[in-house]
Motif scaffolding. Structure first.
Motif, PDB file in Angstrom:
ATOM      1  N   ARG A 172      30.553  63.456  64.902  1.00 43.64           N
ATOM      2  CA  ARG A 172      30.130  62.793  63.636  1.00 43.64           C
ATOM      3  C   ARG A 172      31.089  61.995  63.291  1.00 43.64           C
ATOM      4  NH1 ARG A 172      30.619  69.006  61.532  1.00 43.64           N
ATOM      5  NH2 ARG A 172      31.395  69.366  63.799  1.00 43.64           N
ATOM      6  N   GLN A 173      30.823  61.293  62.205  1.00 39.69           N
ATOM      7  CA  GLN A 173      31.513  60.342  61.739  1.00 39.69           C
ATOM      8  C   GLN A 173      31.566  59.988  60.169  1.00 39.69           C
ATOM      9  OE1 GLN A 173      31.044  56.687  60.545  1.00 39.69           O
ATOM     10  NE2 GLN A 173      28.798  56.819  60.550  1.00 39.69           N
ATOM     11  N   ILE A 174      32.427  59.688  59.464  1.00 39.07           N
ATOM     12  CA  ILE A 174      32.424  59.257  58.065  1.00 39.07           C
ATOM     13  C   ILE A 174      32.886  57.753  58.080  1.00 39.07           C
ATOM     14  CG2 ILE A 174      33.522  59.825  55.797  1.00 39.07           C
ATOM     15  CD1 ILE A 174      33.825  62.663  56.904  1.00 39.07           C
ATOM     16  N   PHE A 175      32.268  57.069  57.107  1.00 37.55           N
ATOM     17  CA  PHE A 175      32.565  55.508  57.209  1.00 37.55           C
ATOM     18  C   PHE A 175      33.274  55.311  56.131  1.00 37.55           C
ATOM     19  CE2 PHE A 175      30.917  51.435  55.975  1.00 37.55           C
ATOM     20  CZ  PHE A 175      31.319  50.702  56.994  1.00 37.55           C
ATOM     21  N   PHE A 176      34.122  54.475  56.204  1.00 38.08           N
ATOM     22  CA  PHE A 176      35.139  53.690  55.297  1.00 38.08           C
ATOM     23  C   PHE A 176      34.948  52.295  55.123  1.00 38.08           C
ATOM     24  CE2 PHE A 176      36.918  57.916  55.992  1.00 38.08           C
ATOM     25  CZ  PHE A 176      36.943  58.344  54.641  1.00 38.08           C
ATOM     26  N   ASP A 177      34.460  51.512  53.873  1.00 35.69           N
ATOM     27  CA  ASP A 177      34.138  50.258  53.838  1.00 35.69           C
ATOM     28  C   ASP A 177      35.194  49.648  53.220  1.00 35.69           C
ATOM     29  OD1 ASP A 177      33.311  47.692  53.570  1.00 35.69           O
ATOM     30  OD2 ASP A 177      31.289  48.174  52.943  1.00 35.69           O
TER      31      ASP A 177
END
Length: 293
Positions: free
Chosen positions: A143-148
């Motif tokens: 799973r991944q949590i994205f940070f722009d």
């Protein structure tokens, strides 16, 4: 009377009647004097049967008497032109004819089904010698949590650290953390190549080093930073033969087929003395380098 009608409707009966007609005409023709050079064009029962069957399969019905007679005429015409063409040596130096002849010879050189049956232990040895062909990839589920990096003045690393700390204390939910993205939030067990096609090679290389069962990151991708949680990892390797037997057999068969064909060609080639007259002052390697084929 009913039985007679049924028999009359049978395609085989039609064919026999046509055959009798054609053979009658053919007998009449053969009673004529043979051509001066003694050549005879003879269409036997087998070839007539092929013409009949070919028409029936194509049109889903037997040919009429006129249609069948036309097919016979066409076949005779083809044979006449073919023989006259041979007399004029039209087959000589014709690229299409030569290629067609080569194709027919290659077909005749094809190994038999018995020659393509692997012996005991042959597939095992082939797999061992060609393990790289059948090696499976590493597989990853995560799973991944994205940070722009463009949506906040705070660095991606700092924001990711804060979220990771909250996740570890259950102070936040992974569903609501991070920035919006079209990237998948979860990937089921997938080949490393598939993951790389989405997140990039460098991301996959780093992901392989992440231990299972904990949030780690951020890892960098071409899109930004990612906190990742690896659910499962499976290391690739050479599978047992039982898992890839059919693929190994097909690959072995392809190689064996080429090997036999090459050997048969070499056996034929031994009967010829091959002379290649290269242009003066030019070797084979020079011609190859210059692009001349």
């Amino acid at each position: 009377m009913k039985i007679l009608k049924t028999i009359i409707r049978e395609p085989l009966v039609h064919f026999l009647l046509l055959g009798v007609t054609v053979f009658g005409l053919y007998s009449a023709v053969t009673r004529s004097p043979v051509s001066a050079d003694g050549q005879v064009i003879e269409l036997g029962q087998g070839e007539l049967g092929q013409l009949f069957e070919s028409f029936s399969r194509t049109w889903q019905r037997p040919p009429t008497e006129a249609e069948f007679a036309n097919m016979v005429d066409s076949r005779v015409k083809e044979e006449v032109f073919y023989r006259e063409g041979l007399k004029m040596s039209l087959d000589k130096d014709d690229t299409l004819v030569r290629r067609r002849m080569q194709q027919k010879m290659e077909f005749l050189l094809e190994p038999s089904a018995e020659e393509l049956i692997p012996k005991e232990g042959e597939l095992e040895a082939y797999l061992a010698a060609n393990a790289g062909k059948f090696r499976t990839q590493d597989r990853l589920a995560f799973r991944q949590i994205f940070f722009d990096g463009k949506v906040s003045s705070e660095s991606t690393v700092e924001r990711a650290k804060i979220v990771r700390a909250r996740l570890e204390t259950a102070a936040t939910s992974e569903e609501t953390a991070g920035d919006p993205t079209l990237l998948p939030e979860r990937m089921e067990l997938s080949d490393a190549d598939v993951v790389a096609s989405i997140f990039g090679e460098d991301f996959v290389a780093a992901l392989k080093l992440v231990p299972e069962g904990e949030w780690v990151g951020p890892l960098n991708s071409p899109f930004g930073g990612h906190l990742v949680y690896v659910d499962e990892k499976k290391e690739g390797g050479t599978p047992p033969l039982a898992d890839v037997r059919e693929a190994v057999r097909l690959d072995w068969e392809s190689g064996r087929r080429s090997q036999i064909a090459a050997q048969r060609y070499e056996d034929m080639k031994k009967h010829y003395e091959v002379r290649v007259v290269w242009p003066t002052g030019m070797s084979a390697s020079a011609i190859k380098t210059s692009g001349v084929r």
